[in-house]
Design an enzyme around this catalytic site. Structure first.
Site, PDB file in Angstrom:
ATOM      1  N   CYS A 157       0.772  -0.957   0.189  1.00  0.00           N
ATOM      2  CA  CYS A 157       0.026  -0.128   0.277  1.00  0.00           C
ATOM      3  C   CYS A 157       1.000   1.121  -0.059  1.00  0.00           C
ATOM      4  O   CYS A 157       1.546   1.503   0.828  1.00  0.00           O
ATOM      5  CB  CYS A 157      -0.651   0.288   1.562  1.00  0.00           C
ATOM      6  N   CYS A 160       0.339   3.584   3.758  1.00  0.00           N
ATOM      7  CA  CYS A 160       1.052   3.023   4.056  1.00  0.00           C
ATOM      8  C   CYS A 160       3.160   2.877   4.275  1.00  0.00           C
ATOM      9  O   CYS A 160       3.486   2.886   5.400  1.00  0.00           O
ATOM     10  CB  CYS A 160       0.967   1.658   4.351  1.00  0.00           C
TER      11      CYS A 160
END
Length: 229
Positions: A157, A160
């Site tokens: 991600c 992230c």
């Protein structure tokens, strides 16, 4: 004038051809490219496809989910090379065209996608066999008296990944006391549904076992400190 015009057209044609062939890489060229430092690898398939096998260190943004794709790629560095792939090459070609028009500097496609990669017997990281965490197990973590910061994220991600340096700096800060729990959202999908987590990353703070704060997306170190006090 005519004598100079023809060579100019030929030079322009060769230049355009060179750019096109450079953007569409064979499996070997793609593999050599991703072994360089300071590059980004982007898988534009669905989450389920990604979990069934992906190229190591790939970020994931589903081209078919336009809102997710735009949100996740907004965290990707436009000045670093992006090596992009899908299953057979159609989605990655469309996604690459969109990225180029959106100002991303260099987007390089895997010709034939994962299908071509597999035919060459190249390595893929597969789905995890790790057991799903149950809600009872999750709730048992919250019974501690300490202030808890729970991070729901995944290595594929983009936002992230962008948060990792912030979390590292936060852990070094000795002015606050808290317990940090990291949940792999690529594995523990069941509890995400229970907690109504739809996008990543999500950070939740618990005090005395009760949720007191939640935020999706990027968070600054100072914002964490303010909420953890």
């Amino acid at each position: 004038m005519k004598k100079h015009f023809l060579p100019f057209i030929m030079l322009l044609s060769l230049s355009c051809h060179s750019q096109t062939s450079k953007a569409d890489l064979s499996v070997e060229e793609f593999e050599n490219g991703i072994n360089q430092s300071n590059i980004q690898i982007l898988d534009v398939r669905t989450k389920d496809e990604y979990r069934n096998g992906h190229i190591k260190n790939s970020l994931q943004a589903d081209w078919l989910n336009k809102d997710q794709f735009k949100e996740r790629t907004s965290y990707i560095d436009k000045d670093k090379s992006i090596y992009i792939y899908c299953l057979s090459g159609a989605r990655s070609a469309a996604a690459a065209e969109w990225l180029r028009k959106s100002g991303y500097n260099e987007v390089l496609e895997l010709s034939g996608g994962i299908n071509a990669w597999k035919k060459k017997n190249k390595e893929l990281e597969g789905s995890s066999n790790e057991k799903q965490m149950s809600m009872d197990e999750y709730n048992s973590l919250l019974k501690a008296d300490a202030v808890l910061l729970v991070d729901f994220g995944a290595k594929w991600c983009p936002p992230c990944v962008k948060m990792e340096p912030v979390l590292t700096e936060l852990e070094k800060d000795k002015t606050i006391t808290y317990k940090f729990i990291k949940i792999d959202a690529g594995v523990h999908t069941d509890i995400q549904k229970e907690l109504n987590i739809e996008a990543l990353p999500v950070f939740i703070i618990y005090k005395n076992g009760k949720e007191v704060w939640r935020k999706q997306g990027l968070v600054t170190k100072n914002e964490f400190i303010e909420q953890l006090k």
